[in-house]
Every structure is written in structure tokens, then in C-alpha cells.
Enzyme design. Structure first.
Site, PDB file in Angstrom:
ATOM      1  CG  HIS A 122      67.054  51.660  76.977  1.00 11.17           C
ATOM      2  ND1 HIS A 122      66.225  51.011  77.851  1.00 11.17           N
ATOM      3  CD2 HIS A 122      68.132  50.853  76.805  1.00 11.17           C
ATOM      4  CE1 HIS A 122      66.772  49.856  78.206  1.00 11.17           C
ATOM      5  NE2 HIS A 122      67.927  49.736  77.581  1.00 11.17           N
ATOM      6  CB  SER A 152      71.782  49.223  79.157  1.00  5.66           C
ATOM      7  OG  SER A 152      71.606  48.430  78.021  1.00  5.66           O
ATOM      8  CG  ASN A 195      68.271  48.662  81.987  1.00  7.09           C
ATOM      9  OD1 ASN A 195      67.998  47.496  82.180  1.00  7.09           O
ATOM     10  ND2 ASN A 195      68.520  49.138  80.777  1.00  7.09           N
ATOM     11  CD  GLU A 251      63.297  53.067  79.765  1.00  4.47           C
ATOM     12  OE1 GLU A 251      63.093  53.380  80.942  1.00  4.47           O
ATOM     13  OE2 GLU A 251      64.159  52.226  79.412  1.00  4.47           O
TER      14      GLU A 251
END
Length: 293
Positions: free
Chosen positions: A153, A132, A204, A165
Site C-alpha cells: 500500500h 486502502s 489508513n 506498507e
């Protein structure tokens, strides 16, 4: 991206996928991949973890039937039954074209995992971390194949919030990057290409500060979690507040992220003492900031 040699691209065809870690997101990645017709092996450290994975896969089968168009009983059951489960890392990766790592968000654990993987996996195998917040370059040297290593991700609830991602390092082979982006599209994701390394990627980088700010409000006794969520939902029209999102993610991952930075150590301690130590880990355990049936 640079032009890619067609013969090299064909050599990078991804058919067999191994997912390391069968927690909330790892199990979703495995199920989504199998649902779209790929051969999938799921690995975890012990039989207890695999038993929990079986329950998650059964729950995902039911969720797909309810929420995914065209997800019939036959298709979801075939998907669930087709995922191999093992505690033998060598067996898990023996035929893998791609390994997606979804182990706990602790750098030392990930590095140790990649050191073992580099010795066990075939030379052709691509490694992708679902980290993350950690940079792939912090792990690349431990893989033994930095040119075949990058980040992939996923967002939680992959069947619905279907971004993937893709972020390489300066040593990632462009053909590997392209093959993984094409794989993401093949399993129903929208590939988001991140052009250079950024801790937190796109999602994130936006989400973590938002969630940390919410935890700071509650930990500092400024407002109760329910009040924070209510404020966010009413004022922005968002369907969920930050503490509802944290419960869906599961509190272990946010705790690991908070604990890795000195400025958020106090927030991590508050989360651990008031929730994690009491078994309140979120939706998966039936209680986090809220209770769930």
C-alpha cells in the site's frame, strides 16, 4: 521473519512490473517504479482511461522536475516514454515478475480481476494489492497463488510521502514478503512491515476515521469544509486539512470506502449527491471541495 533460502530469493528477483489501474495512485506507482529503472507496463480497461493516463504521466514528469532532486528533463521524459500502456490484460502481465493492483476499492471488482490474473500471469508472478482498506485474505483464494499474494500500500504523492506498507496473509511465503519489501526500497519507498492483517494497515487505520469525522461535520451541517480545514490547520499546525486531503486523494475512493459500511452509508450518499454526481472529484478534475486551476 523466518530465514530465507538464498537460491529461492534469487528466483524472486523483480525486474518487470505491471500496474493495473492508471488512476491517481496507480499512475504514480507506475511512474515512480519506471523512474527507478524497472520495466513497467500499465493496464487499464479502455483507450479513454489510457489517454487520461498519458496526461497524468506528463503531469508527473513536470512535478518530478519541480519537486524531486536530480529529476532532469531527460530522465523524466525517458521515464514517461518508457511506460508501456495497454488494454490487453494478458499482454500486460505476460512478462511480469510483480503485478501491483490499483483497481477501484470494490471487493467484487478486485476478486474478478484476480481470477483473470491467476489464469493469465506466469506462475512465478507475485500479485500485490494496493487496497486502502480491504484485507488481502478476502482476495487470496481468487488469485490461484495465495503464497505469492500480499498487500503493498502506497500513500498519495508517492515521490514525497514515500511509505510502502507491506502486509501479507498467514499464507504468504516469507520469501515473497521479503522480495516485495526489498522492491519497495529499490523504488525509493520506506517499507513499513505490518506483522499481521489489519484493515487500513497503519496509515489508513489513522487516516480514515479522521477523514470520516470531517465528512460527518460537513454532511451534518455542523461546519463548512473550509471551516473544518481551517480549524485543523490552525489548531494543530498541520499543512493541510481533511477536505484538502480528500481532494488530493480523489473523492471516488473515499466514497467507495464509506459506502461499504452501514454506519457510513449516509455520508457516502451526501458525498455522491453533492460532489461526485456533479463531477467534483477533487484536484484531478479541477474541483472538489475546492476549485483548482
Amino acid at each position: 521473519m523466518p530465514s530465507i533460502d538464498k537460491e529461492k530469493t534469487m528466483a524472486l528477483e523483480i525486474r518487470a512490473v505491471t500496474v493495473l489501474g492508471t488512476g491517481v495512485l496507480g499512475s504514480q506507482i507506475a511512474f515512480q517504479t519506471a523512474y527507478h529503472g524497472f520495466r513497467v507496463q500499465a493496464y487499464d480497461i479502455d483507450d479513454k482511461a489510457l489517454d487520461a493516463a498519458r496526461e497524468r504521466f506528463a503531469g508527473l514528469a513536470a512535478t518530478y522536475r519541480d519537486e524531486v532532486m536530480g529529476a532532469t528533463d531527460e530522465l523524466t521524459e525517458r521515464t514517461r516514454a518508457g511506460i508501456g500502456l495497454t488494454t490487453d490484460l494478458g499482454a500486460a502481465v505476460a512478462e511480469a515478475d510483480l503485478v501491483i493492483e490499483a483497481v477501484p476499492e470494490v471487493l467484487d471488482i478486485k476478486r474478478q480481476t484476480y481470477r483473470k490474473l491467476g489464469e493469465l500471469a506466469p506462475e512465478r508472478t507475485i500479485f500485490a494489492t494496493n487496497s486502502s482498506t480491504l484485507l488481502p485474505s478476502d482476495m487470496a483464494d481468487f488469485t490461484g497463488r495465495p503464497d505469492k499474494f500480499l498487500a503493498l500500500h502506497f500513500a498519495n504523492q508517492v515521490w514525497k510521502f514515500n511509505t510502502a506498507e507491506v502486509m501479507g496473509t498467514d499464507r504468504t511465503d516469507p520469501a515473497v514478503f521479503r522480495a516485495v519489501a526489498e522492491f519497495a526500497a529499490a523504488i525509493g519507498m520506506v517499507p513499513i512491515e505490518v506483522h499481521k492483517e489489519k484493515a487500513g494497515y497503519v496509515l489508513n487505520s489513522l487516516l480514515v476515521p479522521f477523514l470520516n469525522a470531517a465528512v460527518e461535520l460537513a454532511a451534518g451541517d455542523y461546519a463548512e469544509p473550509e471551516a473544518v480545514d481551517k480549524t485543523w490547520r490552525i489548531a494543530t499546525g498541520a499543512p493541510m486539512g481533511p477536505f484538502q486531503i480528500l481532494d488530493i486523494i480523489g473523492l471516488t475512493t473515499p466514497y467507495n470506502i464509506l459506502g461499504s459500511a452501514a454506519e457510513t452509508e449516509g455520508l457516502a450518499r451526501w458525498l455522491k449527491e453533492n460532489y461526485i454526481d456533479k463531477g467534483k472529484l477533487g484536484v484531478a478534475t479541477g474541483e472538489g471541495f475546492y476549485k483548482y486551476s
